[in-house]
Design a protein around this motif. Structure first.
Motif, PDB file in Angstrom:
ATOM      1  N   ASN A  28       4.157   4.123 -10.016  1.00 53.10           N
ATOM      2  CA  ASN A  28       4.524   4.267  -8.747  1.00 53.10           C
ATOM      3  C   ASN A  28       3.004   3.725  -9.127  1.00 53.10           C
ATOM      4  O   ASN A  28       2.816   3.747  -7.854  1.00 53.10           O
ATOM      5  CB  ASN A  28       4.279   5.394  -8.074  1.00 53.10           C
ATOM      6  CG  ASN A  28       6.057   5.672  -7.585  1.00 53.10           C
ATOM      7  OD1 ASN A  28       6.637   4.694  -8.568  1.00 53.10           O
ATOM      8  ND2 ASN A  28       6.137   6.745  -6.544  1.00 53.10           N
ATOM      9  N   SER A  63       2.539   3.196  -4.749  1.00 56.13           N
ATOM     10  CA  SER A  63       4.199   3.204  -3.974  1.00 56.13           C
ATOM     11  C   SER A  63       4.907   3.835  -3.640  1.00 56.13           C
ATOM     12  O   SER A  63       5.268   4.799  -4.446  1.00 56.13           O
ATOM     13  CB  SER A  63       5.026   2.375  -4.841  1.00 56.13           C
ATOM     14  OG  SER A  63       4.467   0.850  -5.305  1.00 56.13           O
ATOM     15  N   SER A  65       7.568   3.974  -2.143  1.00 59.74           N
ATOM     16  CA  SER A  65       9.484   3.518  -1.938  1.00 59.74           C
ATOM     17  C   SER A  65       9.478   2.063  -2.359  1.00 59.74           C
ATOM     18  O   SER A  65       7.798   2.154  -2.419  1.00 59.74           O
ATOM     19  CB  SER A  65       9.507   3.646  -1.005  1.00 59.74           C
ATOM     20  OG  SER A  65       9.543   3.041   0.512  1.00 59.74           O
ATOM     21  N   LYS A  66      10.700   1.865  -2.690  1.00 62.95           N
ATOM     22  CA  LYS A  66      10.140   0.192  -3.126  1.00 62.95           C
ATOM     23  C   LYS A  66       9.453  -1.107  -1.977  1.00 62.95           C
ATOM     24  O   LYS A  66       9.281  -2.020  -2.221  1.00 62.95           O
ATOM     25  CB  LYS A  66      11.759  -0.591  -2.378  1.00 62.95           C
ATOM     26  CG  LYS A  66      12.948   0.014  -4.331  1.00 62.95           C
ATOM     27  CD  LYS A  66      13.834  -0.104  -3.934  1.00 62.95           C
ATOM     28  CE  LYS A  66      14.011  -1.292  -4.641  1.00 62.95           C
ATOM     29  NZ  LYS A  66      16.099  -2.055  -4.271  1.00 62.95           N
ATOM     30  N   THR A  68       6.989   0.438   1.059  1.00 63.02           N
ATOM     31  CA  THR A  68       6.190   0.968   1.163  1.00 63.02           C
ATOM     32  C   THR A  68       4.931   1.925   0.156  1.00 63.02           C
ATOM     33  O   THR A  68       5.178   1.493  -0.600  1.00 63.02           O
ATOM     34  CB  THR A  68       6.250   2.147   2.496  1.00 63.02           C
ATOM     35  OG1 THR A  68       7.568   1.850   3.045  1.00 63.02           O
ATOM     36  CG2 THR A  68       5.573   2.716   3.062  1.00 63.02           C
ATOM     37  N   SER A  69       3.957   0.925   0.472  1.00 63.41           N
ATOM     38  CA  SER A  69       3.073   1.890  -0.023  1.00 63.41           C
ATOM     39  C   SER A  69       1.683   1.890   0.667  1.00 63.41           C
ATOM     40  O   SER A  69       1.461   1.563   1.704  1.00 63.41           O
ATOM     41  CB  SER A  69       2.520   0.401  -1.267  1.00 63.41           C
ATOM     42  OG  SER A  69       1.394  -1.118  -0.535  1.00 63.41           O
ATOM     43  N   HIS A 111       3.972  -2.074   4.945  1.00 60.66           N
ATOM     44  CA  HIS A 111       5.731  -1.524   4.718  1.00 60.66           C
ATOM     45  C   HIS A 111       6.059  -3.027   4.987  1.00 60.66           C
ATOM     46  O   HIS A 111       6.451  -3.552   5.934  1.00 60.66           O
ATOM     47  CB  HIS A 111       5.358  -0.344   5.559  1.00 60.66           C
ATOM     48  CG  HIS A 111       7.764  -0.757   5.582  1.00 60.66           C
ATOM     49  ND1 HIS A 111       7.952   0.308   5.285  1.00 60.66           N
ATOM     50  CD2 HIS A 111       8.504  -0.647   7.058  1.00 60.66           C
ATOM     51  CE1 HIS A 111       9.328   0.237   5.124  1.00 60.66           C
ATOM     52  NE2 HIS A 111       9.254  -0.748   6.466  1.00 60.66           N
TER      53      HIS A 111
END
Length: 113
Positions: A28, A63, A65-66, A68-69, A111
């Motif tokens: 991540n 990261s 999620s896929k 959101t970072s 996002h």
């Protein structure tokens, strides 16, 4: 690598610049480093002395999620005595005082919808 040239009916000016971006991602985590340099401006009247600049950017993203970072980065720009380069402000314009050095810190969340 970039070459920019501005011409009018009687004058022209030209400058060359380049950048080396490096990124490394593991899991991540993402780490980013960029070094950039722009040379002295050349005109039909000769070279504008001390009009070059150097810039370093160091960044980190995580990261969540896929889509959101979160991330931070730091930019340091060093102008020669006659250079007026700056990082873009929130309106996208460049302003500066000749020879002044500029730095910027960024922290944010991204996002994708």
């Amino acid at each position: 690598y970039d070459t920019s040239k501005v011409e009018t009916s009687t004058t022209w000016s030209k400058r060359n610049g380049w950048a080396i971006p490096v990124s490394y991602n593991v899991g991540n985590h993402g780490i980013y480093v960029t070094y950039a340099r722009v040379g002295d401006t050349k005109t039909n009247a000769g070279t504008t002395a001390d009009s070059s600049a150097k810039q370093w950017v160091l960044g980190y993203d995580y990261s969540l999620s896929k889509r959101t970072s979160v991330g931070v980065n730091y930019t340091k720009l060093n102008n020669d005595a006659g250079a007026v380069y700056n990082v873009a402000n929130n309106k996208g314009t460049n302003v500066g005082v000749a020879g002044s050095d500029v730095s910027q810190f960024y922290a944010g969340i991204r996002h994708a919808y």
